[in-house]
Write a protein that holds these residues in place. Structure first.
Motif, short mmCIF file in Angstrom:
data_model
loop_
_atom_site.label_atom_id
_atom_site.label_comp_id
_atom_site.label_asym_id
_atom_site.label_seq_id
_atom_site.Cartn_x
_atom_site.Cartn_y
_atom_site.Cartn_z
N ILE A 6 0.87 -1.13 -0.06
CA ILE A 6 -0.10 0.34 0.08
C ILE A 6 0.77 1.37 0.02
O ILE A 6 1.80 1.10 0.72
CB ILE A 6 -1.16 0.03 1.34
N ILE A 7 0.38 1.98 -0.80
CA ILE A 7 1.27 3.56 -0.75
C ILE A 7 0.40 4.40 -0.69
O ILE A 7 -0.85 4.57 -1.29
CB ILE A 7 1.93 3.63 -2.27
N ALA A 8 0.37 5.44 0.50
CA ALA A 8 -0.65 6.21 0.78
C ALA A 8 -0.12 7.67 1.17
O ALA A 8 0.99 7.83 1.68
CB ALA A 8 -1.47 5.48 2.03
N GLY A 9 -0.92 8.56 0.88
CA GLY A 9 -0.48 10.10 1.23
C GLY A 9 -1.32 10.88 0.64
O GLY A 9 -2.56 10.61 0.52
N PHE A 10 -1.01 12.26 0.55
CA PHE A 10 -1.85 13.29 -0.09
C PHE A 10 -1.90 13.27 -1.74
O PHE A 10 -0.78 12.94 -2.22
CB PHE A 10 -1.37 14.55 0.36
N GLY A 11 -3.04 13.69 -2.02
CA GLY A 11 -3.09 13.79 -3.61
C GLY A 11 -2.04 14.90 -3.93
O GLY A 11 -1.77 15.78 -3.18
N GLY A 12 -1.36 14.52 -4.98
CA GLY A 12 -0.22 15.45 -5.49
C GLY A 12 1.10 15.07 -5.28
O GLY A 12 2.23 15.51 -5.44
N GLN A 13 1.32 14.26 -4.18
CA GLN A 13 2.73 13.71 -3.81
C GLN A 13 3.19 12.45 -4.93
O GLN A 13 4.14 11.87 -4.65
CB GLN A 13 2.64 13.05 -2.45
N GLY A 14 2.31 12.11 -5.87
CA GLY A 14 2.99 10.99 -6.70
C GLY A 14 2.51 9.43 -6.24
O GLY A 14 3.11 8.60 -6.68
#
Length: 179
Positions: A6-14
Motif C-alpha cells: 500500500i502506498i498512501a499520502g496526499f494527492g499530488g505527492q505522486g
C-alpha cells in the motif's frame, strides 16, 4: 514471491504514479500485477492511496486487508494503515509528513527523508521517485532498468528529458534506505 503493498499520502505527492510505475515495471518482467487506486474527489491535497500486488503466481483478488509493505507519506495515512501491516512486514515513511511516528514493534520501520533529499537535489518533483527507490532498495521487487522503461511508457514523450533526473532520484532513494 508475492508482495502486497500500500502506498498512501496526499494527492499530488505522486502516490498513484508510484504505484503505476511499479506495476508497469513488474509487467515488463512478466510478473502478475494488480494496481488498485483510491482517492477522494478532491484528489490534489486530499488523501490518496494505491494497492499494488506483484507476484510470480496468479493473483486471486486485488482486494487485501493487510499488507507486506506500507509506504506512508502523511499522518492520516499512518493512522489508517499502520495497523494493517502484517507482523514482520515493512513500513517506510517520510518524516516530513508525520507528526507522531509509527509505534509498532512487530514490523520493520524505516524513516526516510525523501522530501529533504528532493530539496537537496533541487528536484522537488522527484520526491516520489526517491520514495520508490527506497522501496526497491529494501525489496528489489523489480529491476531499476524496468522502472526506467516504465517511466518512458507512462510519461508523455515531451517529459522524457526528465528521465535522467528520475533515475538519479531512484538511486538517491536506494542510498537513503541503505543507511
Amino acid at each position: 514471491m508475492t508482495q502486497e503493498i500500500i502506498i498512501a499520502g496526499f494527492g499530488g505527492q505522486g502516490v498513484l504514479s508510484m504505484g503505476k510505475i511499479l506495476a508497469y515495471s513488474a509487467l515488463m518482467e512478466g510478473k502478475e500485477v494488480s494496481w488498485m487506486p483510491a482517492y477522494g474527489p478532491e484528489q490534489r491535497g486530499g488523501t490518496a492511496n494505491v494497492t499494488v500486488i506483484v507476484s510470480d503466481q496468479r493473483i486471486s483478488s486485488p482486494i487485501v486487508s493487510t499488507f507486506d509493505t506500507a509506504i506512508i507519506l502523511n499522518q492520516p495515512s499512518l493512522e489508517k494503515f499502520e495497523s494493517k501491516v502484517k507482523p514482520g512486514g515493512t513500513l517506510i515513511y517520510d518524516g516530513y509528513g508525520i507528526s507522531i511516528p509509527p509505534q509498532r514493534k512487530d514490523i520493520k520501520i524505516y524513516e526516510i527523508n525523501a522530501m529533504d533529499a528532493a530539496a537537496e537535489m533541487g528536484n522537488p518533483k522527484g520526491f516520489n521517485m526517491i520514495v520508490l527507490g527506497s522501496l526497491l532498495g529494501l525489496h528489489p521487487i523489480v529491476k531499476i532498468e524496468n522502472v526506467l522503461k516504465a517511466l518512458r511508457k507512462t510519461l508523455p514523450e515531451r517529459h522524457h528529458d526528465l528521465i535522467p533526473a528520475n533515475e538519479e532520484a531512484l538511486r538517491r532513494g536506494m542510498q537513503l534506505i541503505a543507511k
